[in-house]
Design a protein around this motif. Structure first.
Motif, PDB file in Angstrom:
ATOM      1  N   ARG A  44      -1.860  -8.301  -8.142  1.00  0.00           N
ATOM      2  CA  ARG A  44      -0.534  -7.664  -8.123  1.00  0.00           C
ATOM      3  C   ARG A  44      -0.037  -7.478  -6.693  1.00  0.00           C
ATOM      4  N   TYR A  45      -0.902  -7.060  -5.802  1.00  0.00           N
ATOM      5  CA  TYR A  45      -0.478  -6.843  -4.422  1.00  0.00           C
ATOM      6  C   TYR A  45      -0.151  -8.154  -3.722  1.00  0.00           C
ATOM      7  N   ARG A  46      -0.779  -9.234  -4.115  1.00  0.00           N
ATOM      8  CA  ARG A  46      -0.406 -10.529  -3.545  1.00  0.00           C
ATOM      9  C   ARG A  46       1.018 -10.902  -3.934  1.00  0.00           C
ATOM     10  N   GLU A  47       1.328 -10.638  -5.220  1.00  0.00           N
ATOM     11  CA  GLU A  47       2.702 -10.934  -5.666  1.00  0.00           C
ATOM     12  C   GLU A  47       3.716 -10.054  -4.953  1.00  0.00           C
ATOM     13  N   LEU A  48       3.377  -8.774  -4.783  1.00  0.00           N
ATOM     14  CA  LEU A  48       4.304  -7.869  -4.094  1.00  0.00           C
ATOM     15  C   LEU A  48       4.454  -8.242  -2.626  1.00  0.00           C
ATOM     16  N   ARG A  49       3.354  -8.704  -2.026  1.00  0.00           N
ATOM     17  CA  ARG A  49       3.448  -9.099  -0.625  1.00  0.00           C
ATOM     18  C   ARG A  49       4.287 -10.348  -0.472  1.00  0.00           C
ATOM     19  N   GLY A  50       4.224 -11.232  -1.485  1.00  0.00           N
ATOM     20  CA  GLY A  50       5.048 -12.432  -1.432  1.00  0.00           C
ATOM     21  C   GLY A  50       6.534 -12.099  -1.480  1.00  0.00           C
ATOM     22  N   LYS A  51       6.875 -10.991  -2.115  1.00  0.00           N
ATOM     23  CA  LYS A  51       8.282 -10.556  -2.185  1.00  0.00           C
ATOM     24  C   LYS A  51       8.604  -9.564  -1.080  1.00  0.00           C
ATOM     25  N   ASN A  52       7.624  -9.304  -0.201  1.00  0.00           N
ATOM     26  CA  ASN A  52       7.789  -8.401   0.935  1.00  0.00           C
ATOM     27  C   ASN A  52       8.048  -6.965   0.501  1.00  0.00           C
ATOM     28  N   PHE A  53       7.442  -6.558  -0.658  1.00  0.00           N
ATOM     29  CA  PHE A  53       7.605  -5.187  -1.144  1.00  0.00           C
ATOM     30  C   PHE A  53       6.519  -4.262  -0.591  1.00  0.00           C
ATOM     31  N   VAL A  54       5.377  -4.869  -0.133  1.00  0.00           N
ATOM     32  CA  VAL A  54       4.306  -4.069   0.448  1.00  0.00           C
ATOM     33  C   VAL A  54       3.932  -4.676   1.786  1.00  0.00           C
ATOM     34  N   SER A  55       3.271  -3.862   2.581  1.00  0.00           N
ATOM     35  CA  SER A  55       2.860  -4.337   3.914  1.00  0.00           C
ATOM     36  C   SER A  55       1.578  -5.166   3.825  1.00  0.00           C
ATOM     37  N   GLN A  56       1.352  -5.879   4.920  1.00  0.00           N
ATOM     38  CA  GLN A  56       0.120  -6.669   4.982  1.00  0.00           C
ATOM     39  C   GLN A  56      -1.111  -5.759   5.019  1.00  0.00           C
ATOM     40  N   ALA A  57      -1.010  -4.591   5.603  1.00  0.00           N
ATOM     41  CA  ALA A  57      -2.124  -3.647   5.652  1.00  0.00           C
ATOM     42  C   ALA A  57      -2.521  -3.189   4.253  1.00  0.00           C
ATOM     43  N   ALA A  58      -1.521  -2.959   3.389  1.00  0.00           N
ATOM     44  CA  ALA A  58      -1.835  -2.550   2.022  1.00  0.00           C
ATOM     45  C   ALA A  58      -2.549  -3.665   1.271  1.00  0.00           C
ATOM     46  N   LEU A  59      -2.119  -4.908   1.493  1.00  0.00           N
ATOM     47  CA  LEU A  59      -2.789  -6.039   0.853  1.00  0.00           C
ATOM     48  C   LEU A  59      -4.224  -6.194   1.372  1.00  0.00           C
ATOM     49  N   ASP A  60      -4.412  -6.012   2.682  1.00  0.00           N
ATOM     50  CA  ASP A  60      -5.768  -6.112   3.250  1.00  0.00           C
ATOM     51  C   ASP A  60      -6.693  -5.056   2.649  1.00  0.00           C
ATOM     52  N   ALA A  61      -6.177  -3.863   2.401  1.00  0.00           N
ATOM     53  CA  ALA A  61      -6.982  -2.803   1.802  1.00  0.00           C
ATOM     54  C   ALA A  61      -7.420  -3.199   0.391  1.00  0.00           C
ATOM     55  N   LYS A  62      -6.522  -3.800  -0.368  1.00  0.00           N
ATOM     56  CA  LYS A  62      -6.881  -4.236  -1.716  1.00  0.00           C
ATOM     57  C   LYS A  62      -7.865  -5.408  -1.687  1.00  0.00           C
ATOM     58  N   GLU A  63      -7.721  -6.283  -0.687  1.00  0.00           N
ATOM     59  CA  GLU A  63      -8.682  -7.376  -0.537  1.00  0.00           C
ATOM     60  C   GLU A  63     -10.083  -6.819  -0.269  1.00  0.00           C
ATOM     61  N   THR A  64     -10.152  -5.798   0.585  1.00  0.00           N
ATOM     62  CA  THR A  64     -11.441  -5.182   0.893  1.00  0.00           C
ATOM     63  C   THR A  64     -12.037  -4.502  -0.333  1.00  0.00           C
TER      64      THR A  64
END
Length: 351
Positions: free
Chosen positions: A115-135
């Protein structure tokens, strides 16, 4: 009156002389029986025979990698197993629950990461938030793998073929991680564990080949080789632990049997020579130097100095001074005198 007394004295003297002449001479004293033996040549190392136990070179204690309650034990002591055979199992209830919880966390982490990857693709979340979910996803994946591994640790398998030598835990017992449950011994690496006295260490260090015989079967004899010799003496017995590998053992050799090890010198070596072994009771100290009582052909004894190469527990190895085939006294050496005639009794016949 004086003439009468003189005749009486002469008569008594004559009677005494006749009595003395008629008395028989005392019989000669019997010869003293003395225990003797004939010297025979033996190898320099042949005097060292050591008793030991047949062991396996590889004796592996087996235990579970996690704590738990033993639910099943599938083998008993003496069972032959192959590599990969199941030996025992722990109760899997707790590990199953841990694995289920880890799988649920992994599914949630996968969904959040997608979900966060999709939101990051639409620029709705920051890259830091996506990195946290990846971790979080990577941590959940590692935790799920760990839970699956721990589930497999509830099964104890044989890591190699061998025989179950010891059973140290029973069904229903709660064991800690790493606690010994079984001991597995390989049957293709048999050897004899012996203890070497410190007085024999110099000669054993120079020897490699040996002959192994079984106490249960005197006809069973095998070639052996010294594999290991401890450099440090046991603190209690003051002996050095040694292992002698049995070359080409057959079905007669079983774990735990009593075996005798006789070290052999290298007959092809230039330094190998034949020496004589005598009982310690045969050694007589003359002015602080060792000597032997030699029995001559006329049964008289004579004292001869000898040189002792090494002293053992019950025997001494001679370096010089005596020859094979000579008869020596082996008991009562302190009661003899040079030139005394004895009655030689052979030690072997006396036994």
């Amino acid at each position: 009156m004086n003439a009468f007394m003189l005749r009486g004295s002469l008569l008594l003297a004559a009677l005494s002389l006749l009595a003395a002449c008629s008395k028989a001479a005392p019989p000669p004293e019997p010869l003293r029986p003395v225990l003797t033996t004939v010297l025979g040549a033996s190898a320099d190392s042949g005097s060292g025979i050591y008793s030991g136990e047949v062991r396996s070179r590889y004796e592996t204690p087996l235990g579970f990698r996690i704590p738990g309650k033993i639910a099943a034990r599938l083998v008993d002591a003496g069972a032959l197993v192959k590599a990969g055979d199941v030996l025992a199992r722990l109760d899997p209830a707790d590990t199953a629950l841990s694995a289920a919880a880890a799988e649920a966390q992994l599914e949630l982490a996968v969904a959040d990461n997608r979900r966060y990857r999709e939101l990051r693709g639409k620029n709705f979340v920051s890259q830091a938030a996506l990195d946290a979910k990846e971790t979080t996803f990577k941590a959940a994946l590692a935790q799920a793998d760990l839970a699956r591994n721990q589930s497999s640790y509830t099964v104890l398998r044989a890591d190699q073929a061998g025989v179950v030598e010891l059973v140290a835990a029973e069904v229903g017992q709660v064991v800690a991680a790493g606690q010994t449950v079984l001991r597995l011994a390989r049957t293709d690496t048999l050897e004899v564990a012996v203890a070497i006295p410190e007085t024999r260490m110099p000669e054993v260090r120079l020897l490699k080949s040996a002959e192994v015989s079984l106490w249960a079967d005197e006809q069973a004899r095998f070639k052996g080789v010294l594999r290991e010799l401890s450099p440090v003496a046991d603190a209690l017995t003051r002996t050095y632990a040694a292992r002698v590998s049995i070359l080409n053992p057959d079905a007669r050799v079983l774990l735990g049997m009593t075996a005798n090890v006789k070290f052999l010198s290298d007959k092809t070596g230039a330094t190998a020579k034949s020496r004589l072994s005598v009982p310690l009771t045969a050694i007589f100290q003359q002015e602080g130097k060792p000597a032997l009582w030699i029995v001559g052909a006329d049964q008289t004894v004579s004292l001869r100095p000898v040189a002792v190469a090494a002293y053992g527990e019950t025997t001494a190895t001679l370096d010089s001074g005596a020859n094979a085939g000579e008869r020596i006294v082996v008991a009562g050496v302190h009661k003899l005198s040079a030139g005394e005639k004895i009655k030689a009794v052979d030690q072997a016949a006396a036994q």
